[in-house]
Write a protein that holds these residues in place. Sequence first.
Motif, PDB file in Angstrom:
ATOM      1  N   GLN A 152       1.950 -39.317  -6.876  1.00  0.00           N
ATOM      2  CA  GLN A 152       2.076 -37.869  -6.820  1.00  0.00           C
ATOM      3  C   GLN A 152       0.691 -37.257  -7.018  1.00  0.00           C
ATOM      4  N   VAL A 153       0.298 -36.371  -6.113  1.00  0.00           N
ATOM      5  CA  VAL A 153      -1.016 -35.739  -6.217  1.00  0.00           C
ATOM      6  C   VAL A 153      -0.873 -34.225  -6.138  1.00  0.00           C
ATOM      7  N   GLY A 194       2.503 -33.272  -3.844  1.00  0.00           N
ATOM      8  CA  GLY A 194       3.175 -34.168  -2.902  1.00  0.00           C
ATOM      9  C   GLY A 194       2.820 -35.611  -3.174  1.00  0.00           C
ATOM     10  N   VAL A 195       3.275 -36.484  -2.297  1.00  0.00           N
ATOM     11  CA  VAL A 195       3.029 -37.919  -2.428  1.00  0.00           C
ATOM     12  C   VAL A 195       1.992 -38.342  -1.387  1.00  0.00           C
ATOM     13  N   ALA A 196       0.940 -39.027  -1.838  1.00  0.00           N
ATOM     14  CA  ALA A 196      -0.083 -39.538  -0.921  1.00  0.00           C
ATOM     15  C   ALA A 196       0.517 -40.700  -0.128  1.00  0.00           C
ATOM     16  N   LYS A 197       0.620 -40.531   1.182  1.00  0.00           N
ATOM     17  CA  LYS A 197       1.313 -41.511   2.017  1.00  0.00           C
ATOM     18  C   LYS A 197       0.384 -42.517   2.689  1.00  0.00           C
ATOM     19  N   GLN A 230       2.621 -36.041   1.764  1.00  0.00           N
ATOM     20  CA  GLN A 230       3.937 -35.464   2.059  1.00  0.00           C
ATOM     21  C   GLN A 230       4.288 -34.466   0.952  1.00  0.00           C
ATOM     22  N   THR A 231       4.255 -33.185   1.287  1.00  0.00           N
ATOM     23  CA  THR A 231       4.690 -32.157   0.347  1.00  0.00           C
ATOM     24  C   THR A 231       6.156 -31.838   0.637  1.00  0.00           C
ATOM     25  N   PRO A 232       6.838 -31.106  -0.239  1.00  0.00           N
ATOM     26  CA  PRO A 232       8.242 -30.746   0.031  1.00  0.00           C
ATOM     27  C   PRO A 232       8.401 -29.968   1.330  1.00  0.00           C
ATOM     28  N   GLN A 233       7.352 -29.260   1.724  1.00  0.00           N
ATOM     29  CA  GLN A 233       7.456 -28.439   2.920  1.00  0.00           C
ATOM     30  C   GLN A 233       7.049 -29.171   4.203  1.00  0.00           C
ATOM     31  N   GLU A 234       5.979 -29.960   4.129  1.00  0.00           N
ATOM     32  CA  GLU A 234       5.435 -30.561   5.353  1.00  0.00           C
ATOM     33  C   GLU A 234       4.429 -31.651   5.003  1.00  0.00           C
ATOM     34  N   LEU A 235       4.011 -32.395   6.049  1.00  0.00           N
ATOM     35  CA  LEU A 235       2.917 -33.342   5.893  1.00  0.00           C
ATOM     36  C   LEU A 235       1.595 -32.576   5.910  1.00  0.00           C
ATOM     37  N   LYS A 236       0.746 -32.869   4.971  1.00  0.00           N
ATOM     38  CA  LYS A 236      -0.575 -32.255   4.926  1.00  0.00           C
ATOM     39  C   LYS A 236      -1.617 -33.341   5.158  1.00  0.00           C
ATOM     40  N   VAL A 237      -2.560 -33.073   6.046  1.00  0.00           N
ATOM     41  CA  VAL A 237      -3.655 -34.002   6.304  1.00  0.00           C
ATOM     42  C   VAL A 237      -4.918 -33.386   5.705  1.00  0.00           C
ATOM     43  N   LEU A 238      -5.437 -34.043   4.679  1.00  0.00           N
ATOM     44  CA  LEU A 238      -6.527 -33.470   3.894  1.00  0.00           C
ATOM     45  C   LEU A 238      -7.875 -34.053   4.297  1.00  0.00           C
ATOM     46  N   SER A 239      -8.803 -33.174   4.592  1.00  0.00           N
ATOM     47  CA  SER A 239     -10.163 -33.582   4.903  1.00  0.00           C
ATOM     48  C   SER A 239     -10.986 -33.584   3.621  1.00  0.00           C
TER      49      SER A 239
END
Length: 322
Positions: free
Chosen positions: A277-278, A289-292, A303-312
């Motif tokens: 969890q991050v 969310g959870v780092a996938k 993966q956040t509750p709302q959507e996948l986030k791609v972090l730069s």
Amino acid sequence: MATKDTVLRLLKNSTTFLSGEKIAQELQLSRTSVWKAIKELEKAGYQFEHGPTGYRYLPSDVLDATEIKQELQSDQPHLRVQTMATSESTMQDAKLAAAKGIDYPTLFVADMQENARGRFGRPFFAETGRGIYMSLLLHPNQEFDELPQYTLVAASACAKAIEKLTGVSTQIKWVNDIYVNGKKVCGILSEAISDMESGRISHVIIGMGINFSLPQNEFPQEIQQKATSIFPDGHALITRNQLIIEIWKELFSYLREPANKEYLSFYRKKSFVLGKQVSFTQKGATYHGVAKSITDTGELVVQTPQELKVLSSGEISLSSIN
């Protein structure tokens, strides 16, 4: 080469005791000059065993540009190495060299860094003689999308070198920190400089700050629970030169075949973020969310509750990991 340097090279390359007379004959010096050279070297921090048959070199934790360069020549024949007692910032030293038009790879290493900074300008604690503070200037002359992920390459090389030489288990916190026993031992920073006319990346600078042998109780109180050294008891089992050499050997090995992504496999294997969890802040909003996964270009997929986030890595940093 100064007399003390020639004496040092000769003793380093010998596994047995060498008498003052033998050294003097070999180097065509007087015995008084040899004695003075030994005293100068000992004052600089080098250690020698004094015996009835002469002197024998003992592993010494003194930054040595010649030793580092010699060991890395097969990987980078044109590499220059500059060691300094003190530097404001080895990253700034590398940037200044790039601005002056230096076109050969150069490694800047300091015994102490007075203005150590990491990502987003965060300060990095430094201590004279107890850490490794270095920056490597490279000249890739490539398009940005052709470059390997230098920060990931450097993190993998550093973690692998530490494990290989010390047996200490490491972990990597996305994107640029090396951890041992849950505490940070190394921060890494990479920067690219582009040529305005061609639009190509003319220079890349990779900086590292490593806590090497600072005793745990000597860290500032506010970071006692967050930072540690590779040798937290203060007694190093290897020299800083050895670790410096091994780190860049690993990095150059990865860079010879960047397409096979070996560094990325190692990086993912050593990540302690994946599956956790991050929390992070992006554009003023905090997310959980959870780092996938980690993409082939180094982004962290959460993966956040709302959507996948791609972090730069250039946009955000993780505020917590659970």
